[in-house]
Design a protein around this motif. Structure first.
Motif, PDB file in Angstrom:
ATOM      1  N   LEU A 295       0.828  -1.206   0.000  1.00  0.00           N
ATOM      2  CA  LEU A 295       0.000   0.000   0.000  1.00  0.00           C
ATOM      3  C   LEU A 295       0.862   1.255   0.000  1.00  0.00           C
ATOM      4  CD1 LEU A 295      -2.728  -1.186   2.517  1.00  0.00           C
ATOM      5  CD2 LEU A 295      -3.159  -0.480   0.153  1.00  0.00           C
ATOM      6  N   ARG A 296       1.961   1.211   0.740  1.00  0.00           N
ATOM      7  CA  ARG A 296       2.873   2.362   0.760  1.00  0.00           C
ATOM      8  C   ARG A 296       3.628   2.490  -0.553  1.00  0.00           C
ATOM      9  NH1 ARG A 296       8.029   3.917   0.986  1.00  0.00           N
ATOM     10  NH2 ARG A 296       8.769   1.769   0.749  1.00  0.00           N
ATOM     11  N   PHE A 297       4.199   1.403  -1.010  1.00  0.00           N
ATOM     12  CA  PHE A 297       5.143   1.408  -2.127  1.00  0.00           C
ATOM     13  C   PHE A 297       4.456   1.589  -3.476  1.00  0.00           C
ATOM     14  CE2 PHE A 297       8.032  -0.708  -5.140  1.00  0.00           C
ATOM     15  CZ  PHE A 297       9.250  -0.134  -4.784  1.00  0.00           C
ATOM     16  N   ALA A 298       3.301   0.991  -3.652  1.00  0.00           N
ATOM     17  CA  ALA A 298       2.578   1.049  -4.932  1.00  0.00           C
ATOM     18  C   ALA A 298       1.101   1.289  -4.661  1.00  0.00           C
ATOM     19  CB  ALA A 298       2.780  -0.243  -5.723  1.00  0.00           C
ATOM     20  N   PRO A 299       0.722   2.498  -4.252  1.00  0.00           N
ATOM     21  CA  PRO A 299      -0.676   2.762  -3.878  1.00  0.00           C
ATOM     22  C   PRO A 299      -1.637   2.445  -5.018  1.00  0.00           C
ATOM     23  CG  PRO A 299       0.556   4.817  -4.161  1.00  0.00           C
ATOM     24  CD  PRO A 299       1.552   3.709  -4.175  1.00  0.00           C
ATOM     25  N   PRO A 300      -2.747   1.762  -4.729  1.00  0.00           N
ATOM     26  CA  PRO A 300      -3.722   1.426  -5.777  1.00  0.00           C
ATOM     27  C   PRO A 300      -4.228   2.644  -6.534  1.00  0.00           C
ATOM     28  CG  PRO A 300      -4.185   0.168  -3.790  1.00  0.00           C
ATOM     29  CD  PRO A 300      -3.127   1.167  -3.430  1.00  0.00           C
ATOM     30  N   GLN A 338      11.420  11.836   5.052  1.00  0.00           N
ATOM     31  CA  GLN A 338      11.229  12.281   6.434  1.00  0.00           C
ATOM     32  C   GLN A 338      10.560  11.191   7.271  1.00  0.00           C
ATOM     33  OE1 GLN A 338      11.838  15.496   7.711  1.00  0.00           O
ATOM     34  NE2 GLN A 338      12.589  16.424   5.821  1.00  0.00           N
ATOM     35  N   LEU A 339       9.721  10.372   6.631  1.00  0.00           N
ATOM     36  CA  LEU A 339       9.009   9.308   7.339  1.00  0.00           C
ATOM     37  C   LEU A 339       9.698   7.962   7.219  1.00  0.00           C
ATOM     38  CD1 LEU A 339       5.310  10.096   6.285  1.00  0.00           C
ATOM     39  CD2 LEU A 339       6.357  10.529   8.512  1.00  0.00           C
ATOM     40  N   HIS A 340      10.254   7.694   6.048  1.00  0.00           N
ATOM     41  CA  HIS A 340      10.709   6.346   5.737  1.00  0.00           C
ATOM     42  C   HIS A 340      12.216   6.204   5.623  1.00  0.00           C
ATOM     43  CE1 HIS A 340       6.531   6.697   3.997  1.00  0.00           C
ATOM     44  NE2 HIS A 340       6.393   5.815   4.959  1.00  0.00           N
ATOM     45  N   GLY A 341      12.952   7.215   6.066  1.00  0.00           N
ATOM     46  CA  GLY A 341      14.396   7.113   6.125  1.00  0.00           C
ATOM     47  C   GLY A 341      15.060   7.242   4.770  1.00  0.00           C
ATOM     48  N   ASP A 343      15.838   5.121   2.521  1.00  0.00           N
ATOM     49  CA  ASP A 343      15.538   4.139   1.464  1.00  0.00           C
ATOM     50  C   ASP A 343      14.038   4.041   1.174  1.00  0.00           C
ATOM     51  OD1 ASP A 343      14.766   3.004   3.849  1.00  0.00           O
ATOM     52  OD2 ASP A 343      15.578   1.006   3.401  1.00  0.00           O
ATOM     53  N   PRO A 344      13.343   5.157   0.970  1.00  0.00           N
ATOM     54  CA  PRO A 344      11.886   5.074   0.743  1.00  0.00           C
ATOM     55  C   PRO A 344      11.528   4.378  -0.560  1.00  0.00           C
ATOM     56  CG  PRO A 344      12.661   7.292   0.284  1.00  0.00           C
ATOM     57  CD  PRO A 344      13.815   6.560   0.895  1.00  0.00           C
ATOM     58  N   ASP A 345      12.477   4.244  -1.489  1.00  0.00           N
ATOM     59  CA  ASP A 345      12.198   3.620  -2.781  1.00  0.00           C
ATOM     60  C   ASP A 345      12.528   2.135  -2.786  1.00  0.00           C
ATOM     61  OD1 ASP A 345      11.436   6.135  -3.775  1.00  0.00           O
ATOM     62  OD2 ASP A 345      13.517   6.628  -4.209  1.00  0.00           O
ATOM     63  N   VAL A 346      12.820   1.584  -1.615  1.00  0.00           N
ATOM     64  CA  VAL A 346      13.079   0.148  -1.474  1.00  0.00           C
ATOM     65  C   VAL A 346      11.840  -0.515  -0.885  1.00  0.00           C
ATOM     66  CG1 VAL A 346      14.476  -1.592  -0.293  1.00  0.00           C
ATOM     67  CG2 VAL A 346      15.567   0.480  -1.199  1.00  0.00           C
ATOM     68  N   PHE A 347      11.424  -1.636  -1.483  1.00  0.00           N
ATOM     69  CA  PHE A 347      10.284  -2.394  -0.950  1.00  0.00           C
ATOM     70  C   PHE A 347      10.786  -3.271   0.190  1.00  0.00           C
ATOM     71  CE2 PHE A 347       7.407  -5.995  -0.701  1.00  0.00           C
ATOM     72  CZ  PHE A 347       6.157  -5.393  -0.789  1.00  0.00           C
ATOM     73  N   ASP A 348      10.372  -2.944   1.402  1.00  0.00           N
ATOM     74  CA  ASP A 348      10.859  -3.655   2.581  1.00  0.00           C
ATOM     75  C   ASP A 348       9.737  -3.818   3.599  1.00  0.00           C
ATOM     76  OD1 ASP A 348      12.202  -4.768   4.698  1.00  0.00           O
ATOM     77  OD2 ASP A 348      13.326  -2.945   5.209  1.00  0.00           O
ATOM     78  N   SER A 352      10.349  -0.318   9.816  1.00  0.00           N
ATOM     79  CA  SER A 352       9.616  -0.013  11.051  1.00  0.00           C
ATOM     80  C   SER A 352       8.432   0.923  10.803  1.00  0.00           C
ATOM     81  CB  SER A 352      10.566   0.607  12.083  1.00  0.00           C
ATOM     82  OG  SER A 352      11.173   1.776  11.564  1.00  0.00           O
ATOM     83  N   ASN A 353       8.584   1.854   9.862  1.00  0.00           N
ATOM     84  CA  ASN A 353       7.503   2.801   9.600  1.00  0.00           C
ATOM     85  C   ASN A 353       6.980   2.601   8.180  1.00  0.00           C
ATOM     86  OD1 ASN A 353       5.715   4.890   9.370  1.00  0.00           O
ATOM     87  ND2 ASN A 353       7.171   6.520   9.784  1.00  0.00           N
ATOM     88  N   LYS A 354       5.816   1.970   8.091  1.00  0.00           N
ATOM     89  CA  LYS A 354       5.192   1.763   6.775  1.00  0.00           C
ATOM     90  C   LYS A 354       3.994   2.708   6.600  1.00  0.00           C
ATOM     91  CE  LYS A 354       5.026  -2.732   7.569  1.00  0.00           C
ATOM     92  NZ  LYS A 354       6.107  -2.902   8.549  1.00  0.00           N
TER      93      LYS A 354
END
Length: 429
Positions: A295-300, A338-341, A343-348, A352-354
Motif C-alpha cells: 500500500l505504501r510502495f505502490a498505492p492502488p 522524512q518518514l521512511h528514512g 531508502d523510501p524507494d526500497v520495498f521492505d 519499522s515505519n510503513k
C-alpha cells in the motif's frame, strides 16, 4: 510561522512557478513521474487531461493538513469555478470523479450526513462477519484455477486479483450476476485516464445499470447494502434518488478497482522477489506487513482527483488561490524520506515505519479500508498456499501498466500455476 498562517509576500504564486508538468495519461511510469514531481517541491503545478491546471501535493504532512482544513472542499458544484463555468468538458476523462453527488464529493454537513448513512455497512463487526463468505469465494476461485489444464497460462489479474473483490463487493451490495459484467467494464473505464470510449457513455451506462439494481432490490430486498440504502431513501427520505445511485456508484467502484490493484501489486512483488516468499514461510515477515508495504510502495490510487480551495490558502511556501484544483499525489507522499528514512524507494515489509496515505486521511478516510485489507489477507496466503510454485509466464518487464494515472496495476499478469503434486483439500487456510 506555521504552514497555515498568513504567508509573506515572497510566497510563490501562480505565474511564478516553472512550467507545469503534464501528467502522463498512459500511466507508463507512475512512480518515476511521482518522484519527478516530488523533486520540485511539496506543491507542484500540473496539467490534467484537457490542459486543466491543478496543484499536485507530494508531501505527506501537507496532504494531511489540506485534508483536514475546512478551506478545502471536494464539491466541484460549489467550489470549482472552472467546472461551474462549464470549463470542464462533458467528455473529460475524470468527469465522473468530480460531477457525482455522493459522500466522495460532498463538503461539510452534507458529507457528514451521507457518510453516516453508509458507515454502518462497513463497521468492524460487519466486515469481520464477511470473512467466511470471502473464504468461500476464494476457495471456489482456486478450485476453478486448479481445474485448468496442466501447463496452461492463466491471467492472475483477470482470473484472481479481479475476481475476488468483484465477487465480494457484488455479494455485499446484492448485485445479481447478470449486472456484474456491465458494472465492471464501466468501473474500469472510469479509472482510466485514457479511456477507450466516450466518458459520457460510460457514466450513462453505469447510472442506468445501478438504477436497474435499485429497481431489483426495491422489489426483492435483502440483507445487502443496496437494500439498506434504499431503506434510507424510501423510508426516511434522507437520500435523494440521485444520491442513492451515486452512492452505489462510489461504493461499488471504490470497493472493486482499488482492491484489485492491491492484490495485483502484492502478487507481483511476491513473484518478482522470491526471497519475500521465503521470509514469509519462515515467519521473518507477516502477510500484513507485506500488504501494508504494498500500500505504501505502490498505492492502488497513486493520484486522487480532486479537491478545491474554498478561499486562498498559504501553505508550504505556496499560495493556493480560491477555486484552484488540488490533486493528492499519494505515490510521491508515500515515499517521504522524512518518514521512511534514506531508502523510501526500497520495498521492505520489515521497515519499522510503513505509514502511508493510500486510504486517504481525515474526514474522507476510506470506509472500505478494513474490507480491502481483509480481502488481501485472505486472498494472498490462499493463492500461494495452494500454488507454491506459481511463476510469471513472461519477463516482468513485459507486463504493461494500466492506462491511467489514478489506477496503479497491470493490464494482465500471465502466469503458470505449476501446481504442487499434492493438492490436499484444496483450501488455502
Amino acid at each position: 510561522m506555521t504552514d497555515l498562517q498568513p504567508a509573506p509576500a515572497s510566497l510563490s504564486v501562480p505565474g511564478r512557478e516553472p512550467d507545469p508538468i503534464r501528467l502522463d495519461v498512459t500511466g507508463a511510469d507512475i512512480i518515476g513521474e511521482a518522484l519527478a514531481l516530488r523533486a520540485r517541491g511539496p506543491l507542484v503545478q500540473v496539467l490534467l487531461p484537457g490542459d486543466i491546471p491543478a496543484w499536485a501535493v507530494t508531501d505527506a504532512e501537507v496532504i494531511k493538513q489540506l485534508f483536514t482544513d475546512w478551506r478545502v472542499s471536494k464539491d466541484a458544484h460549489r467550489h470549482w469555478p472552472t467546472f461551474i463555468a462549464g470549463g470542464v468538458p462533458a467528455d473529460w476523462p475524470q468527469i465522473a470523479w468530480v460531477s457525482v453527488r455522493n459522500m466522495f464529493t460532498a463538503y461539510g454537513k452534507e458529507h457528514h450526513r451521507l457518510r453516516r448513512l453508509v458507515g454502518p455497512a462497513f463497521s468492524a463487526r460487519r466486515v469481520a462477519a464477511l470473512r467466511p463468505q470471502i473464504r468461500m469465494i476464494i476457495r471456489r476461485l482456486l478450485d476453478d484455477l486448479a481445474a485448468r489444464p496442466d501447463g496452461a497460462v492463466i491471467d492472475l489479474r483477470e482470473d484472481y486479483a479481479t475476481q475476488v473483490p468483484l465477487r465480494v463487493i457484488s455479494a455485499l451490495m446484492g448485485v445479481p450476476a447478470e449486472l456484474q459484467p456491465r458494472l465492471r467494464v464501466c468501473v474500469d473505464e472510469i479509472f482510466s485516464t485514457s479511456p477507450r470510449r466516450d466518458p459520457r457513455a460510460t457514466f450513462t451506462e453505469l447510472v442506468d445499470t445501478l438504477t436497474q439494481l435499485v429497481a431489483r432490490r426495491r422489489v426483492e430486498p435483502g440483507a445487502d447494502m443496496t437494500s439498506l440504502l434504499i431503506g434510507h431513501r424510501d423510508n426516511d427520505d434522507r437520500l435523494s434518488e440521485e444520491e442513492l445511485v451515486h452512492t452505489l456508484l462510489l461504493v461499488i467502484s471504490a470497493g472493486y478497482e482499488t482492491t484489485v490493484n492491491l492484490i495485483d501489486q502484492a502478487v507481483y512483488r511476491l513473484l518478482t522477489q522470491s526471497e519475500l516468499l521465503a521470509r514469509l514461510r519462515v515467519g521473518a515477515v507477516t502477510w500484513s506487513q507485506v500488504i501494508e508495504e504494498c500500500l505504501r510502495f505502490a498505492p492502488p490510487v497513486p493520484n486522487l482527483p480532486l479537491r478545491y480551495a474554498v478561499t486562498d490558502i498559504d501553505i508550504a511556501g505556496t499560495r493556493i488561490r480560491a477555486g484552484e484544483a488540488i490533486l493528492a499525489c499519494f505515490a510521491a507522499a508515500n515515499r517521504d524520506p522524512q518518514l521512511h528514512g534514506p531508502d523510501p524507494d526500497v520495498f521492505d515489509p520489515a521497515r519499522s515505519n510503513k505509514e502511508h496515505l493510500s486510504f486517504g486521511y481525515g474526514p474522507h478516510y476510506c470506509l472500505g479500508a478494513a474490507l480491502a485489507r481483509l480481502e488481501a489477507i485472505e486472498a494472498l496466503p490462499a493463492l500461494f498456499g495452494r500454488f507454491p510454485e506459481l511463476t510469471l509466464a513472461v519477463e516482468p518487464g513485459q507486463l504493461r501498466p494500466l492506462p491511467s494515472f489514478v489506477s496503479q496495476g497491470h493490464q494482465a499478469m500471465p502466469a503458470y500455476l505449476d501446481r504442487p503434486r499434492d493438492l490436499g483439500d484444496g483450501h488455502g487456510h
